[in-house]
Design an enzyme around this catalytic site. Structure first.
Site, PDB file in Angstrom:
ATOM      1  N   SER A 220       0.834  -1.207   0.000  1.00 39.13           N
ATOM      2  CA  SER A 220       0.000   0.000   0.000  1.00 39.13           C
ATOM      3  C   SER A 220       0.862   1.247   0.000  1.00 39.13           C
ATOM      4  CB  SER A 220      -0.903   0.029   1.233  1.00 39.13           C
ATOM      5  OG  SER A 220      -1.601   1.262   1.255  1.00 39.13           O
TER       6      SER A 220
ATOM      7  N   LYS B 134      -4.363  -6.903   3.502  1.00 38.43           N
ATOM      8  CA  LYS B 134      -4.356  -5.754   2.582  1.00 38.43           C
ATOM      9  C   LYS B 134      -5.785  -5.382   2.205  1.00 38.43           C
ATOM     10  CE  LYS B 134      -3.238  -2.478  -0.148  1.00 38.43           C
ATOM     11  NZ  LYS B 134      -3.218  -2.428  -1.562  1.00 38.43           N
TER      12      LYS B 134
ATOM     13  N   HIS C 192      -7.232  -3.596   5.041  1.00 37.57           N
ATOM     14  CA  HIS C 192      -6.622  -2.250   5.037  1.00 37.57           C
ATOM     15  C   HIS C 192      -7.387  -1.346   4.062  1.00 37.57           C
ATOM     16  CE1 HIS C 192      -4.152   0.631   2.801  1.00 37.57           C
ATOM     17  NE2 HIS C 192      -3.502   0.863   3.920  1.00 37.57           N
ATOM     18  N   ASN C 193      -7.587  -1.854   2.848  1.00 41.44           N
ATOM     19  CA  ASN C 193      -8.275  -1.042   1.838  1.00 41.44           C
ATOM     20  C   ASN C 193      -9.709  -0.733   2.262  1.00 41.44           C
ATOM     21  OD1 ASN C 193      -5.932  -1.492   0.430  1.00 41.44           O
ATOM     22  ND2 ASN C 193      -6.956  -1.860  -1.510  1.00 41.44           N
TER      23      ASN C 193
ATOM     24  N   GLU D 228      -9.722   1.916   4.631  1.00 43.15           N
ATOM     25  CA  GLU D 228      -9.475   3.135   3.834  1.00 43.15           C
ATOM     26  C   GLU D 228     -10.800   3.652   3.239  1.00 43.15           C
ATOM     27  OE1 GLU D 228      -6.159   2.589   1.016  1.00 43.15           O
ATOM     28  OE2 GLU D 228      -7.476   3.434  -0.515  1.00 43.15           O
TER      29      GLU D 228
END
Ligand code: NDP
Length: 474
Positions: free
Chosen positions: A126, A181, A184-185, A188
């Site tokens: 990222s 990930k 995480h996104n 976000e």
């Protein structure tokens, strides 16, 4: 011979190759369309980088056992590249898929490649273009042996947190890196939606212009909201369009796109029974935003029911700005609490053995959700590695207590004026549900038993016992 190879020379692959080379490794590069390789080599001819037009030639440029990064469009292209590579690789070589692959694809590829003796890692990266070049946050999943083969490279190319620690650490087996990930996104997505709702309230309730909102975000960025997303948002509000001389943000079409990681996370969380309403609402809002044409028609037909005079905010603008800041921070704590609890549930389900403190720590720099706030999350798990939910970490518990009145007030004002605040309000509903000893699920159980004889448990009986009632006197 090259120390490592990179396949895919678009934004991420190209910049990652340059980052690795800057850290004193010799890099070989390859791209399906050769003109992209030629352009890349033209611009970087002075560097310790070699290339090949053919995949076989590229593989032969690498020292053994080979280490190859794949940075191409997620999905079928990754399978296609792996399939082609298998013609030239030998046992012990390592493939690292560093794109945004779906974690179940990574699980499948890990099993398939292990059977062939090829090491495989699914690595979340990222930080966008800038991160790839100067130091991304890296989430590597795969076998511990494969991690040992590349740890020294990944630690050098990764971002470094304020305390100097590299923003990379072994995440877990098989698809663990890509799973993390994806979450995480998704966090976000929630963070961006919350910021967008804060902006919407400032714009629509206080009628503030982008220049003024830029200043507010700049101020917010000096305090506990200090983060990359708040920082770039203040810059966005300052940008004037060359063509119209108006703030560019006002001219950008209000249709949000998405590539899938948020949706995958929502789908997966439903499968796992993990409540992540802030993330779900962020995904749903992107979908509704994309229905621009339908919204335009509906805007002319559907009523708001708002009595503008009665609902109008008549308090101090400064007070409301501060309340919005507090509401944003409270919502953000809840969104991260949801994402981290999802990781906890997934870790158990998939046997990933995730270390939440380490994960929060490697998000502190390099990635899109980097924020001062992540130091607190890291600290929370360091102090209590068994913490079930971030809301229960005393610092956050007390912070929420301090911000609650403003959080409720801001949502009431927005709802009263017909301004949609789905991530703010679903986060508050999550908080209120999570802290409720009693929820109206007793009624749902009664209804289920009424129409389907699904049985229920009693508060005053052993929880292993099931009861069925005749709810209606015949
Ligand atoms: P893109 O996702 O736009 O991918 C372009 C690259 O994929 C090109 O090199 C292209 O080759 C290659 N490619 C496409 N289809 C195939 C195929 N069938 N076979 C071989 N190669 C193929 O580039 P990005 O650099 O933006 O992203 C790369 C990966 O990193 C993606 O998984 C993305 O989701 C992820 N990512 C992107 C971030 C970003 O900010 N952009 C941030 C973090 C991760 P060709 O030139 O021949 O078309």
């Amino acid at each position: 011979m090259a120390d490592i190879g990179v396949i895919g020379l678009s934004t991420m692959g190209g910049n990652l190759a340059l980052n690795i080379e800057r850290n004193k490794f010799k890099v070989a590069v390859y791209n399906r369309t050769y003109s992209r390789t030629e352009n890349f080599m033209k611009q970087n001819g002075d560097k310790n980088i070699v290339s090949s037009e053919k995949l076989e030639g590229f593989v032969n440029l690498l020292s053994k056992p080979r280490k190859i990064i794949i940075m191409v469009v997620a999905g079928k292209p990754v399978d296609s590249v792996i399939e082609q590579l298998l013609n030239y690789l030998e046992k012990g070589d390592l493939i690292m898929d560093c794109g945004n692959s779906f974690f179940e694809d990574t699980e499948r590829r890990a099993i398939m490649l292990e059977e062939k003796g090829i090491k495989f890692m699914g690595v979340g990266v990222s930080g966008g273009e800038e991160g790839a070049l100067n130091g991304p946050s890296i989430m590597p999943g795969g076998s511990p042996e494969a991690w040992n083969d590349v740890k020294h490279i990944l630690e050098l190319i990764s971002a470094k947190a304020d305390d100097g620690r590299p923003c990379v650490d072994y995440i877990g087996p098989r698809g663990a890196g890509h799973y993390v990930k994806s979450v995480h996104n998704a966090i976000e997505y929630a963070d961006m939606q919350l910021i967008a709702e804060a902006y919407d309230i400032l714009r629509k309730v206080l009628k503030l212009q982008p220049q003024k909102i830029a200043q507010i975000f700049e101020d917010w960025n000096k305090g506990e909201l200090d983060s990359y997303l708040i920082e770039i948002t203040s810059k966005i509000f300052k940008k004037i369009d060359d063509k119209t001389q108006k703030p560019l943000v006002d001219i950008v079409l209000d249709k949000a796109a998405q590539k899938g990681t948020g949706k995958w996370t929502s789908q997966n969380a439903l499968n796992l029974g993990a409540p992540i309403p802030a993330i779900n609402s962020a995904v749903v809002e992107r979908v509704i935003s994309s229905m621009k044409e339908k919204r335009v028609i509906a805007s002319k037909k559907l009523f708001s029911g708002v009595d503008e005079e009665k609902a109008k905010y008549s308090g101090s603008p400064e007070e409301l700005i501060e309340s919005v800041r507090k509401a944003l921070y409270a919502s953000k704590i809840n969104a991260y609490a949801q994402g981290m609890e999802l990781l906890l549930i997934a870790s158990e389900e998939y046997k990933y053995n995730l270390n939440l403190g380490s994960i929060a720590s490697l998000w502190r720099s390099g990635c899109i959700i980097r924020a001062k706030f992540l130091n607190l999350i890291t600290q929370a798990y360091e102090e209590d590695p068994k913490l079930t939910n971030l809301l229960l970490y005393p610092y956050f518990t007390n912070k929420l207590k301090d911000n609650l009145a403003d959080w409720r007030k801001v949502i009431q004002i927005a709802v009263g004026l017909g301004i949609p605040v789905p991530a703010f309000s679903s986060s508050l509903a999550y908080y209120d549900s999570y802290r409720s000893e009693f929820l109206p699920a007793n009624l749902i159980q009664a209804q289920r038993d009424f129409f389907g004889a699904h049985t229920f448990k009693r508060l005053d009986a052993d929880l292993n016992e099931n009861f069925h009632a005749h709810w209606e006197d015949k």
